[in-house]
Motif scaffolding. Structure first.
Motif, PDB file in Angstrom:
ATOM      1  N   LYS A   4    -103.125  36.218 -63.257  1.00  0.00           N
ATOM      2  CA  LYS A   4    -103.652  36.771 -64.498  1.00  0.00           C
ATOM      3  C   LYS A   4    -102.589  37.042 -65.554  1.00  0.00           C
ATOM      4  N   HIS A   5    -101.368  37.331 -65.114  1.00  0.00           N
ATOM      5  CA  HIS A   5    -100.344  37.739 -66.076  1.00  0.00           C
ATOM      6  C   HIS A   5     -98.969  37.470 -65.474  1.00  0.00           C
ATOM      7  N   VAL A   6     -98.019  37.063 -66.299  1.00  0.00           N
ATOM      8  CA  VAL A   6     -96.642  36.925 -65.830  1.00  0.00           C
ATOM      9  C   VAL A   6     -95.702  37.648 -66.785  1.00  0.00           C
ATOM     10  N   GLU A   7     -94.656  38.192 -66.217  1.00  0.00           N
ATOM     11  CA  GLU A   7     -93.551  38.742 -66.998  1.00  0.00           C
ATOM     12  C   GLU A   7     -92.280  38.091 -66.497  1.00  0.00           C
ATOM     13  N   ILE A  14     -84.659  32.405 -71.387  1.00  0.00           N
ATOM     14  CA  ILE A  14     -85.390  33.661 -71.546  1.00  0.00           C
ATOM     15  C   ILE A  14     -84.460  34.803 -71.139  1.00  0.00           C
ATOM     16  N   SER A  15     -83.896  35.477 -72.129  1.00  0.00           N
ATOM     17  CA  SER A  15     -82.906  36.519 -71.846  1.00  0.00           C
ATOM     18  C   SER A  15     -83.475  37.917 -72.031  1.00  0.00           C
ATOM     19  N   GLU A  16     -84.647  38.032 -72.653  1.00  0.00           N
ATOM     20  CA  GLU A  16     -85.354  39.303 -72.764  1.00  0.00           C
ATOM     21  C   GLU A  16     -86.748  39.107 -72.189  1.00  0.00           C
ATOM     22  N   SER A  17     -87.263  40.106 -71.474  1.00  0.00           N
ATOM     23  CA  SER A  17     -88.538  39.967 -70.777  1.00  0.00           C
ATOM     24  C   SER A  17     -89.646  39.469 -71.699  1.00  0.00           C
ATOM     25  N   GLN A  18     -90.394  38.481 -71.200  1.00  0.00           N
ATOM     26  CA  GLN A  18     -91.505  37.907 -71.948  1.00  0.00           C
ATOM     27  C   GLN A  18     -92.785  38.022 -71.122  1.00  0.00           C
ATOM     28  N   ASN A  19     -93.826  38.572 -71.747  1.00  0.00           N
ATOM     29  CA  ASN A  19     -95.102  38.786 -71.085  1.00  0.00           C
ATOM     30  C   ASN A  19     -96.173  37.898 -71.704  1.00  0.00           C
ATOM     31  N   ARG A 403    -106.645  29.841 -75.551  1.00  0.00           N
ATOM     32  CA  ARG A 403    -105.793  29.419 -74.433  1.00  0.00           C
ATOM     33  C   ARG A 403    -104.318  29.316 -74.826  1.00  0.00           C
ATOM     34  N   VAL A 404    -104.029  29.286 -76.103  1.00  0.00           N
ATOM     35  CA  VAL A 404    -102.679  28.956 -76.579  1.00  0.00           C
ATOM     36  C   VAL A 404    -101.736  30.147 -76.482  1.00  0.00           C
ATOM     37  N   ARG A 405    -100.529  29.884 -75.969  1.00  0.00           N
ATOM     38  CA  ARG A 405     -99.412  30.832 -76.027  1.00  0.00           C
ATOM     39  C   ARG A 405     -98.265  30.094 -76.715  1.00  0.00           C
ATOM     40  N   THR A 406     -97.678  30.685 -77.724  1.00  0.00           N
ATOM     41  CA  THR A 406     -96.611  30.008 -78.448  1.00  0.00           C
ATOM     42  C   THR A 406     -95.251  30.363 -77.849  1.00  0.00           C
ATOM     43  N   VAL A 407     -94.356  29.390 -77.868  1.00  0.00           N
ATOM     44  CA  VAL A 407     -92.999  29.585 -77.353  1.00  0.00           C
ATOM     45  C   VAL A 407     -92.029  29.253 -78.482  1.00  0.00           C
ATOM     46  N   SER A 417     -95.533  34.298 -76.920  1.00  0.00           N
ATOM     47  CA  SER A 417     -96.433  35.225 -77.592  1.00  0.00           C
ATOM     48  C   SER A 417     -97.858  34.697 -77.598  1.00  0.00           C
ATOM     49  N   ASP A 418     -98.820  35.633 -77.642  1.00  0.00           N
ATOM     50  CA  ASP A 418    -100.220  35.259 -77.820  1.00  0.00           C
ATOM     51  C   ASP A 418    -100.536  34.962 -79.281  1.00  0.00           C
ATOM     52  N   SER A 419     -99.671  35.389 -80.188  1.00  0.00           N
ATOM     53  CA  SER A 419     -99.904  35.171 -81.615  1.00  0.00           C
ATOM     54  C   SER A 419     -98.841  34.240 -82.181  1.00  0.00           C
ATOM     55  N   VAL A 420     -99.074  33.770 -83.388  1.00  0.00           N
ATOM     56  CA  VAL A 420     -98.155  32.830 -84.026  1.00  0.00           C
ATOM     57  C   VAL A 420     -97.432  33.552 -85.144  1.00  0.00           C
ATOM     58  N   GLN A 421     -96.106  33.465 -85.123  1.00  0.00           N
ATOM     59  CA  GLN A 421     -95.317  34.152 -86.132  1.00  0.00           C
ATOM     60  C   GLN A 421     -95.296  33.352 -87.432  1.00  0.00           C
ATOM     61  N   GLU A 422     -95.490  34.049 -88.532  1.00  0.00           N
ATOM     62  CA  GLU A 422     -95.517  33.393 -89.843  1.00  0.00           C
ATOM     63  C   GLU A 422     -94.206  32.673 -90.144  1.00  0.00           C
ATOM     64  N   LYS A 423     -93.115  33.217 -89.643  1.00  0.00           N
ATOM     65  CA  LYS A 423     -91.806  32.660 -89.970  1.00  0.00           C
ATOM     66  C   LYS A 423     -91.498  31.388 -89.186  1.00  0.00           C
ATOM     67  N   ASP A 424     -92.413  30.949 -88.348  1.00  0.00           N
ATOM     68  CA  ASP A 424     -92.150  29.798 -87.493  1.00  0.00           C
ATOM     69  C   ASP A 424     -93.124  28.655 -87.785  1.00  0.00           C
ATOM     70  N   PRO A 425     -92.955  27.962 -88.893  1.00  0.00           N
ATOM     71  CA  PRO A 425     -93.883  26.888 -89.241  1.00  0.00           C
ATOM     72  C   PRO A 425     -93.835  25.710 -88.277  1.00  0.00           C
ATOM     73  N   ASN A 426     -92.693  25.483 -87.612  1.00  0.00           N
ATOM     74  CA  ASN A 426     -92.619  24.341 -86.691  1.00  0.00           C
ATOM     75  C   ASN A 426     -93.489  24.559 -85.449  1.00  0.00           C
ATOM     76  N   THR A 427     -93.489  25.778 -84.931  1.00  0.00           N
ATOM     77  CA  THR A 427     -94.362  26.075 -83.809  1.00  0.00           C
ATOM     78  C   THR A 427     -95.819  26.066 -84.255  1.00  0.00           C
TER      79      THR A 427
END
Length: 638
Positions: A4-7, A14-19, A403-407, A417-427
């Motif tokens: 159900k979930h990974v951290e 990945i140098s800082e925890s990602q959930n 279903r999408v998770r952005t990297v 992330s479950d959301s898309v950052q505005e500053k990342d147009p390539n993703t």
């Protein structure tokens, strides 16, 4: 059980925890090349890989973030790599309860952390120890408060033996002996022998196994059977070659000793036929292909003649009478065929649960073939959880963006992330491209966009706005476009995508009933992707409503007129027929007809079809819609 979930704590980029959460069917990691998608898949795979494979074990030297490795070495800790949260299914719950007793499971969720040493530590307990002891002692006929209290404090075999030694009555000795296995505490958990037993016997053995696959597993055109037999082929693709031999039940020793290879080729071709039957169900690009096999003997001259140096399995693809080495056919076809060979290995293991981890599937496929691959993955997801990575818009199902998770690669490492950052147009680009066709077909995006849940909301709001405008009342400004998102669970994704295009956005939504959807929205507000004041709910415009849907803006009488006119197959519903203890009219109608959900589009369509004027509605209805339109206009004027 389901993952159900990974951290991911620390692994390569990945140098800082990602959930991030995982869907029960398919989860898609979307990001640019080198963003960290492969690292995420590898970290998950290494928690419980389906084979004993050195490449899929955590290795501090190769896997720990380089910039932090020296610090970790000095501290001498066994660093945590990844924490996985699982949920037990009904069948496993039934097995546990049949052993330990009904009602002893206090939660179906359990959490396990995998360390770089390979050690696993469980972070949660699922068994109510008190209920277990009371149930078992009652079942054995020895229950008493004194004994139950003392058993609840036992957590080691020594403590159990000491307690057992205090009893001489044969009935008690025999009964207590039956409890001994539950207190073995083989893994020496501190203070929790019962949960240690459940984890050791039921949880850890039933964890899903992970199958990881990428393009490097594709079959080679020529395979040295001697090297395959001696495990001298280290590349990933030769693992697939070995899988092919195992599927065909071919003993390499027998093959190498044989003079005639026809029987072995027949076995290989029989296996290929089975795989091709599944392959061509989805491979629609060219159905005139078939795999052929031949076994060559490479010989060399010696003093008294020749000797066989090597046996080579030659794999070729024939099309319209012309055959070419497998590597000379399209990479996409090779990927698909090789994956099915690899995948068949786990299909032959009916006793284990598998999760498929696919790195950039369909990378070399044409867009239409990627659509076929998506159909294939959808079918597989009926039986397997799937996580795959991509940067192709054609590998994203626009109707299932939840279903999408952005990297994203940042200065501080990969961010998932479950959301898309505005500053990342390539993703953002592949997601925007995937939505492009649907958006072009279903709505015109303007500078000002009001997001609503569905098409019925769009129809009713548009119709009521036009009606109020005709009557000289306040209506929705024409420069505001109403955008249906296709469901509350997709609202967060639409916010991210439209926000990335620097458009003005506000939301007018039904009250959340799904905590996951509410959590996503709260995260977007927390991350300042949308302002809290721009997200409005219908219950805010209704007195006395804790939760409300758009239909509740109508008076009960007004909405029932639309409903009865739209659903002539039902008996007419009167307001007195509705359950007064429920506020929302949608829920009232569902309960009245004993259905889970009716088609909300039909009453909306009835409103447009009958074209009533403002006099057809009560002051309550008109005032509610006018209040909403006035508020929405103000939101976009700020």
């Amino acid at each position: 059980m389901k993952l159900k979930h990974v951290e991911i704590h620390k692994y390569k980029s990945i140098s800082e925890s990602q959930n991030f959460d995982l869907e029960d069917d398919i989860t898609v990691l979307v990001g640019m090349n080198e963003s960290g998608k492969t690292s995420a898949l590898e970290a998950i795979a290494k928690t419980n890989y389906f084979q004993n494979d050195e490449a899929f074990r955590f290795n501090v030297t190769h896997d720990y973030p380089r910039r932090e490795k020296k610090k970790m070495d000095k501290e001498g800790v066994d660093a945590a790599a990844i924490t996985c949260t699982y949920e037990l299914d009904d069948s496993l719950v039934s097995k546990i309860e049949s052993d330990l007793g009904n009602g002893i499971i206090k939660t179906r969720v359990w959490v396990v952390t995998t360390h770089y040493s390979g050690k696993c530590t469980l972070q949660s307990s699922i068994i109510d120890k008190t209920k277990f002891i009371e149930g078992k002692t009652t079942q054995l006929g020895i229950s008493s408060k004194s004994l139950n209290d003392r058993l609840s404090k036992v957590n080691t075999p020594a403590e159990f033996s000491a307690l057992k030694g205090e009893y001489s009555d044969q009935k008690y000795l025999e009964a207590i002996t039956k409890l001994e296995k539950y207190f073995a505490n083989t893994c020496k958990w501190n203070g929790d022998a019962i949960n240690e037993y459940v984890a050791r016997i039921y949880l850890m053995p039933n964890r899903p196994k992970f199958l990881y696959y990428d393009e490097y597993f594709s079959l080679p055109s020529r395979i040295s059977i001697e090297k395959l037999k001696n495990d001298e082929l280290d590349e990933s693709r030769y693992k697939t070659a070995k899988a092919l031999f195992e599927l065909a039940d071919i003993d390499t020793d027998e093959l190498l000793a044989a003079d005639d290879f026809e029987d072995y080729i027949a076995e290989l071709e029989a296996t290929e036929a089975i795989i091709s039957g599944e392959l061509f169900k989805y491979w629609k690009t060219n159905k005139n292909l078939n795999i052929t096999f031949a076994i060559d003997k490479r010989q060399e001259d010696v003093h008294n003649g020749t000797r066989i140096v090597e046996h080579i399995l030659d794999i070729r693809v024939k099309s319209k009478g012309v055959s070419l080495p497998l590597k000379n056919r399209s990479k996409g076809f090779n990927w698909f065929f090789s994956f099915l060979v690899w995948f068949k290995k786990i299909q032959e293991d009916p006793n284990s649960n598998y999760i498929l981890l696919l790195d950039e599937p369909g990378l070399n496929l044409h867009a239409s073939a990627q659509a076929d691959l998506l159909d294939f993955l959808e079918d597989l997801s009926d039986n397997y959880q799937i996580v795959y990575s991509t940067h192709s818009p054609f590998m994203i199902t626009s109707g299932k963006l939840n279903r999408v998770r952005t990297v994203l690669e940042t200065d501080n490492g990969s961010v998932i992330s479950d959301s898309v950052q505005e500053k990342d147009p390539n993703t953002l680009f592949p997601l925007q491209a995937a939505l492009g066709y649907d958006i072009a077909q279903n709505l015109f995006v303007s500078q000002k966009n009001l997001l609503v849940e569905g098409v019925s909301d769009l129809i009713i709001l548009t119709a009521m706005s036009g009606m109020l405008e005709s009557a000289g009342r306040k209506f929705l400004n024409p420069d505001i476009t109403i955008v249906p998102t296709g469901g509350l669970e997709k609202v967060a994704t639409f916010i991210s995508l439209l926000r990335g295009s620097k458009l003005e956005i506000a939301c007018l939504l039904d009250s959340f009933t799904d905590p996951k959807g509410k959590a996503k929205m709260d995260k977007l507000i927390q991350d300042k992707i949308i302002q809290k004041g721009k997200v409005r709910f219908f219950d805010e415009y209704l007195t006395g409503y804790a939760k409300a849907d758009m239909e509740d803006l109508f008076s009960k009488e007004d909405y029932l007129k639309l409903f009865n006119s739209a659903f002539k197959e039902y008996i007419d519903v009167k307001e007195t027929d509705l359950l007064p203890t429920v506020q929302q009219i949608i829920l009232q109608l569902n309960q009245f007809f004993s259905i889970q959900r009716f088609n909300h589009y039909r009453p909306a369509n009835e409103l447009v079809k009958t074209s009533p004027d403002i006099a057809s509605f009560s002051d309550y209805t008109v005032d509610n819609f006018e209040k909403v339109f006035d508020e929405m206009n103000k939101l976009f004027s700020k």
